[in-house]
Design a protein around this motif. Structure first.
Motif, mmCIF file in Angstrom:
data_model
loop_
_atom_site.group_PDB
_atom_site.id
_atom_site.type_symbol
_atom_site.label_atom_id
_atom_site.label_comp_id
_atom_site.label_asym_id
_atom_site.label_seq_id
_atom_site.Cartn_x
_atom_site.Cartn_y
_atom_site.Cartn_z
ATOM 1 N N SER A 145 27.033 39.014 -29.789
ATOM 2 C CA SER A 145 28.291 38.971 -30.533
ATOM 3 C C SER A 145 29.453 39.399 -29.648
ATOM 4 N N ARG A 146 29.217 40.344 -28.744
ATOM 5 C CA ARG A 146 30.280 40.738 -27.820
ATOM 6 C C ARG A 146 30.631 39.582 -26.877
ATOM 7 N N ILE A 147 29.640 38.833 -26.441
ATOM 8 C CA ILE A 147 29.906 37.705 -25.534
ATOM 9 C C ILE A 147 30.709 36.615 -26.269
ATOM 10 N N LYS A 148 30.386 36.420 -27.550
ATOM 11 C CA LYS A 148 31.178 35.460 -28.339
ATOM 12 C C LYS A 148 32.622 35.909 -28.422
ATOM 13 N N HIS A 149 32.772 37.210 -28.587
ATOM 14 C CA HIS A 149 34.112 37.778 -28.682
ATOM 15 C C HIS A 149 34.872 37.584 -27.356
ATOM 16 N N VAL A 150 34.180 37.758 -26.248
ATOM 17 C CA VAL A 150 34.789 37.508 -24.937
ATOM 18 C C VAL A 150 35.286 36.061 -24.880
ATOM 19 N N ALA A 151 34.455 35.150 -25.363
ATOM 20 C CA ALA A 151 34.840 33.734 -25.358
ATOM 21 C C ALA A 151 36.125 33.534 -26.154
ATOM 22 N N LEU A 161 16.646 42.560 -24.020
ATOM 23 C CA LEU A 161 18.083 42.382 -24.254
ATOM 24 C C LEU A 161 18.527 40.978 -23.846
ATOM 25 N N HIS A 162 18.091 40.538 -22.661
ATOM 26 C CA HIS A 162 18.602 39.262 -22.168
ATOM 27 C C HIS A 162 17.981 38.080 -22.911
ATOM 28 N N LEU A 163 16.698 38.180 -23.230
ATOM 29 C CA LEU A 163 16.081 37.075 -23.968
ATOM 30 C C LEU A 163 16.653 36.985 -25.382
ATOM 31 N N ALA A 164 16.864 38.149 -26.007
ATOM 32 C CA ALA A 164 17.447 38.145 -27.359
ATOM 33 C C ALA A 164 18.856 37.557 -27.327
ATOM 34 N N THR A 165 19.600 37.864 -26.290
ATOM 35 C CA THR A 165 20.973 37.359 -26.205
ATOM 36 C C THR A 165 20.982 35.840 -26.052
ATOM 37 N N VAL A 166 20.087 35.328 -25.207
ATOM 38 C CA VAL A 166 19.983 33.872 -25.030
ATOM 39 C C VAL A 166 19.671 33.215 -26.376
ATOM 40 N N LYS A 167 18.763 33.846 -27.106
ATOM 41 C CA LYS A 167 18.360 33.294 -28.397
ATOM 42 C C LYS A 167 19.515 33.363 -29.398
ATOM 43 N N ASN A 168 20.136 34.521 -29.482
ATOM 44 C CA ASN A 168 21.215 34.704 -30.459
ATOM 45 C C ASN A 168 22.450 33.862 -30.148
ATOM 46 N N LEU A 169 22.595 33.478 -28.897
ATOM 47 C CA LEU A 169 23.718 32.598 -28.549
ATOM 48 C C LEU A 169 23.325 31.125 -28.710
ATOM 49 N N LYS A 170 22.119 30.926 -29.210
ATOM 50 C CA LYS A 170 21.579 29.578 -29.456
ATOM 51 C C LYS A 170 21.598 28.734 -28.179
ATOM 52 N N LEU A 171 21.077 29.333 -27.111
ATOM 53 C CA LEU A 171 21.037 28.617 -25.825
ATOM 54 C C LEU A 171 19.614 28.163 -25.513
ATOM 55 N N THR A 172 18.810 27.979 -26.579
ATOM 56 C CA THR A 172 17.390 27.717 -26.344
ATOM 57 C C THR A 172 17.026 26.241 -26.471
ATOM 58 N N GLY A 173 18.043 25.379 -26.643
ATOM 59 C CA GLY A 173 17.765 23.946 -26.803
ATOM 60 C C GLY A 173 17.105 23.335 -25.564
ATOM 61 N N LYS A 174 16.512 22.160 -25.751
ATOM 62 C CA LYS A 174 15.768 21.507 -24.664
ATOM 63 C C LYS A 174 16.645 21.196 -23.453
ATOM 64 N N GLN A 175 17.909 20.806 -23.739
ATOM 65 C CA GLN A 175 18.794 20.417 -22.636
ATOM 66 C C GLN A 175 19.291 21.618 -21.844
ATOM 67 N N ALA A 212 26.623 29.995 -19.485
ATOM 68 C CA ALA A 212 25.902 29.004 -20.291
ATOM 69 C C ALA A 212 26.510 28.942 -21.692
ATOM 70 N N TYR A 213 26.849 30.109 -22.234
ATOM 71 C CA TYR A 213 27.437 30.113 -23.579
ATOM 72 C C TYR A 213 28.809 29.432 -23.574
ATOM 73 N N LEU A 214 29.654 29.806 -22.615
ATOM 74 C CA LEU A 214 30.995 29.213 -22.561
ATOM 75 C C LEU A 214 30.904 27.698 -22.419
ATOM 76 N N LYS A 215 29.915 27.262 -21.656
ATOM 77 C CA LYS A 215 29.704 25.820 -21.486
ATOM 78 C C LYS A 215 29.291 25.186 -22.825
ATOM 79 N N SER A 216 28.422 25.896 -23.535
ATOM 80 C CA SER A 216 27.906 25.339 -24.798
ATOM 81 C C SER A 216 29.015 25.180 -25.839
ATOM 82 N N ILE A 217 30.114 25.908 -25.679
ATOM 83 C CA ILE A 217 31.226 25.731 -26.629
ATOM 84 C C ILE A 217 32.363 24.917 -26.007
ATOM 85 N N GLY A 218 32.026 24.205 -24.921
ATOM 86 C CA GLY A 218 32.964 23.191 -24.423
ATOM 87 C C GLY A 218 33.839 23.587 -23.250
ATOM 88 N N MET A 219 33.613 24.783 -22.680
ATOM 89 C CA MET A 219 34.425 25.137 -21.509
ATOM 90 C C MET A 219 33.677 24.758 -20.234
#
Ligand code: ASP
Ligand code: MG
Length: 459
Positions: A15-21, A67-81, A130-137
């Motif tokens: 959630s903090r990383i989303k806030h950074v975004a 911490l890092h695996l949970a963050t990847v999951k919670n940021l929904k970065l687990t898709g096949k691509q 990866a998260y910033l990319k997933s939201i279009g940056m």
């Protein structure tokens, strides 16, 4: 372009990383370069894991991995691509192998320690990018050494070499021009042997100011979890408030004397180029923050600058009184005293001297046994523990006024000042009191320099 740096607590979880975004989005047209710390307390966790491997031969990456695996999951970065999961698990494997190495040879040198803690920042920038990319940056993660961060081999406390000043803009500017959003590891560099180095704890601030200064950025924003640099430690003074602006010198003194807001060395690159540093609160975006620059501008038109910018205290200080047993006027006494401290790697904070004596302060953390013996050959030595340094940072052109007021306050509350010194950097007046009285002194000074004036204005 601008540089935006986010510390560990600002990227502590998904959630903090989303806030950074969200914060980055609001400044996107300014062409930001991001510098990140390791997530939360990851640096400490890595050091603990290293210690465990060294002392008990146990390999435990649990906290870091979870911490890092949970963050990847919670940021929904687990898709096949997504490739991020693989990148993270590769890094975690490498970390586990390193810890096995440490546990086998039972050795953890400063060089290996730097390699060990580097995983924190290497993981955080990859996840954030990866998260910033997933939201279009158009974000891309970089290890600092890919962008010109070269240092000496002083592991755990490395210093950037001067070539970095040219290398960094050479690498960073084309990325920014190409509309890439670089997400760069703070804290890290490499030496000429290709080994990873770190710039000292809290060193990500320096990474950010270095990029900003070398690239002549418009400003560097350091996003923390406080409203900027405060007039006093809020744990001591409830009414402490953010300082609107301070000079680089003042900020450096503040950082050194207890206000843990910016890394003391972080100001240096920006001082050279005059790049403004803005300290902002990622938990309170609308707060103005503190602006650090070369010269101060009055907060409001026609309003005089405050005499004092902030009051800090450094606790658990030891005072050493050294009186020469030799004849008056003999030369070389001070040189000898300081060379003894230097030989024992003990750094001295404050000094006051007279013809035959010298008083100085040290962190209580130092063991003085040997030093006392050596000093005893040339002087009589008295060590007093349980002291504190109270520092007033402000306009020392008005030092007489500041000293008069400060001493009056101490007299009023019945506190004895045991040593005084005015910093050579001309922005700080420091004095020693008993640690048990320091809180009261800071409160009373804050009341006099900040609150009383405000109250008068209201009347
Ligand atoms: N992660 C490093 C530390 O905790 C560097 C930093 O946060 O600035 O010290
Ligand atoms: Mg940290």
């Amino acid at each position: 372009m601008i540089v935006m740096k986010f510390g560990g607590s600002s990227v502590a979880d998904a959630s903090r990383i989303k806030h950074v975004a969200d914060i980055v989005k609001t400044q996107f047209e300014k062409k930001p370069v991001l510098v990140l710390s390791a997530m939360g307390d990851t640096t400490d966790h890595l050091l603990e894991a290293g210690d465990l491997a060294l002392k008990n031969g146990k390999i435990d990456v649990d906290k870091v991995e979870k911490l890092h695996l949970a963050t990847v999951k919670n940021l929904k970065l687990t898709g096949k691509q997504q490739t991020i999961q693989k990148e993270i698990s590769d890094l975690l494997d490498e970390l586990t192998r390193l810890l096995s190495g440490i546990s086998l040879i039972r050795e953890l040198s400063p060089r290996t320690k730097d390699y060990l803690v580097s995983f924190g920042e290497r993981l955080s920038v990859r996840i954030a990018a990866a998260y910033l990319k997933s939201i279009g940056m158009n974000a891309r993660a970089f290890d600092a050494w890919e962008l010109g961060f070269l240092s000496n081999s002083n592991y755990t406390q490395a210093e950037l070499i001067k070539e970095s000043w040219d290398l960094i803009p050479e690498k960073v500017l084309p990325l920014v021009k190409g509309n890439v959003l670089p997400v760069v590891t703070g804290f890290l560099a490499k030496d000429d042997k290709g080994c990873i180095t770190t710039l000292g704890r809290g060193g990500s601030d320096l990474s950010a100011t270095m990029i900003a200064a070398a690239c002549r950025a418009a400003e560097v924003q350091v996003w923390k979890d406080v409203d900027g640099i405060l007039t006093a430690d809020p744990r001591i003074v409830k009414s402490a408030r953010p300082v609107q602006n301070v000079t680089y010198d003042e900020a450096a003194e503040l950082a050194y004397f207890g206000a843990q807001v910016l890394h003391p060395r972080a100001m240096q690159p920006c001082m050279k180029t005059g790049t403004p540093v803005l300290v902002k609160n990622s938990y309170n975006i609308t707060a103005a923050g503190t602006r650090i620059e070369q010269t101060l501008t009055a907060p409001k038109k026609n309003e005089p600058l405050p005499v004092v910018r902030a009051i800090t205290s450094k606790h658990k200080v030891t005072l050493v009184d050294i009186v020469s047993t030799r004849m008056l006027g003999q030369y070389g006494f001070l040189a000898e005293v300081f060379s003894i401290f230097a030989r024992h790697n003990i750094s001295v904070d404050m000094v006051a001297t007279s013809e035959v004596s010298v008083s100085l302060t040290l962190d209580t953390a130092f063991d003085l046994g040997e030093v006392k013996k050596e000093l005893g050959k040339i002087a009589s030595v008295e060590v007093k523990t349980g002291k504190a340094i109270v520092s007033i940072i402000g306009n020392v052109k008005r030092s007489s006024e500041i000293l008069a007021r400060a001493f009056r306050i101490c007299q009023l509350i019945g506190v004895t000042v045991q040593m005084v010194s005015q910093g050579a950097s001309k922005v700080n007046i420091s004095f020693i009191v008993n640690d048990s009285e320091a809180g009261e002194v800071v409160k009373a000074l804050h009341m006099d320099f900040f609150e009383a004036a405000a109250k008068k204005a209201e009347v």
